[in-house]
Motif scaffolding. Sequence first.
Motif, PDB file in Angstrom:
ATOM      1  N   ILE A 120       0.838  -1.202   0.000  1.00 14.64           N
ATOM      2  CA  ILE A 120       0.000   0.000   0.000  1.00 14.64           C
ATOM      3  C   ILE A 120       0.872   1.250   0.000  1.00 14.64           C
ATOM      4  O   ILE A 120       0.634   2.205  -0.745  1.00 14.64           O
ATOM      5  CB  ILE A 120      -0.945  -0.007   1.220  1.00 14.64           C
ATOM      6  N   THR A 141      -3.446   8.150  -0.828  1.00 17.53           N
ATOM      7  CA  THR A 141      -3.486   6.860  -1.518  1.00 17.53           C
ATOM      8  C   THR A 141      -3.744   5.728  -0.531  1.00 17.53           C
ATOM      9  O   THR A 141      -4.553   4.828  -0.796  1.00 17.53           O
ATOM     10  CB  THR A 141      -2.165   6.607  -2.265  1.00 17.53           C
ATOM     11  N   ASN A 159      -7.372   5.900   0.447  1.00 20.20           N
ATOM     12  CA  ASN A 159      -8.257   5.451  -0.634  1.00 20.20           C
ATOM     13  C   ASN A 159      -8.245   3.930  -0.760  1.00 20.20           C
ATOM     14  O   ASN A 159      -9.299   3.298  -0.928  1.00 20.20           O
ATOM     15  CB  ASN A 159      -7.833   6.086  -1.966  1.00 20.20           C
ATOM     16  N   LEU A 160      -7.049   3.338  -0.702  1.00 19.40           N
ATOM     17  CA  LEU A 160      -6.948   1.883  -0.822  1.00 19.40           C
ATOM     18  C   LEU A 160      -7.656   1.172   0.332  1.00 19.40           C
ATOM     19  O   LEU A 160      -8.231   0.102   0.155  1.00 19.40           O
ATOM     20  CB  LEU A 160      -5.482   1.462  -0.887  1.00 19.40           C
TER      21      LEU A 160
END
Length: 212
Positions: free
Chosen positions: A19, A129, A132-133
Amino acid sequence: MSIERGELSEIEQDALAEIANLGVSRAAASLRQMVGEQVMLSVPAVRIVGREVAAKLVEGDNAPQLVAVKQSFEGPFAGKALLIFPQAQSLELVRSIVGQEHSLEDVIDLEQEALAETGNVILNACLATIANLLRRTMRMSLPSVIRGDGRTLFEVDAPDADGNLVLFLYIDFTIKNRDIRGFIALLMDLPSITALKEIVAEFIEGVEQQTA
């Protein structure tokens, strides 16, 4: 407070590293636009450590003066995000951003503003990010630039130091043949680390279901 309670399992480490790599890739794309050169960032390792250990990790063998961009973040887990460089490398990074035509005096004058903007770009790209993941939302404060040794950056001597752990990402930066090594660290208390581990476990379960 035992650090072991905040330790990551191997699968959690792998998931977080993957991630974080995606977050760093996004940060690299943003930084590339700022410097006009190819930028590569990698995340070789992810660890959870105490503040004292984190301070020693960023200092290395020489205990150099460090510069960091710090932003607070809030969401399902909260804390402070730091982008950390040795002082000498921070000037090299700023020179990459503002251009070679500037004198050293100009670079020093522009350093604070350029570092804050760089940190803002990298930390926001990484954390956005990651959020969001993990299908969560994060809010971040404005960046501030701080200087000092590892103990200063991680507030080792603060009253609540024993209750805070550091999610530590080692990052290698390469900008136009310049090797600039930096660190991203997320300073969180144990409830936030626990919340993050639970969210990562959900993420892992979802991936496993998709691949089953």
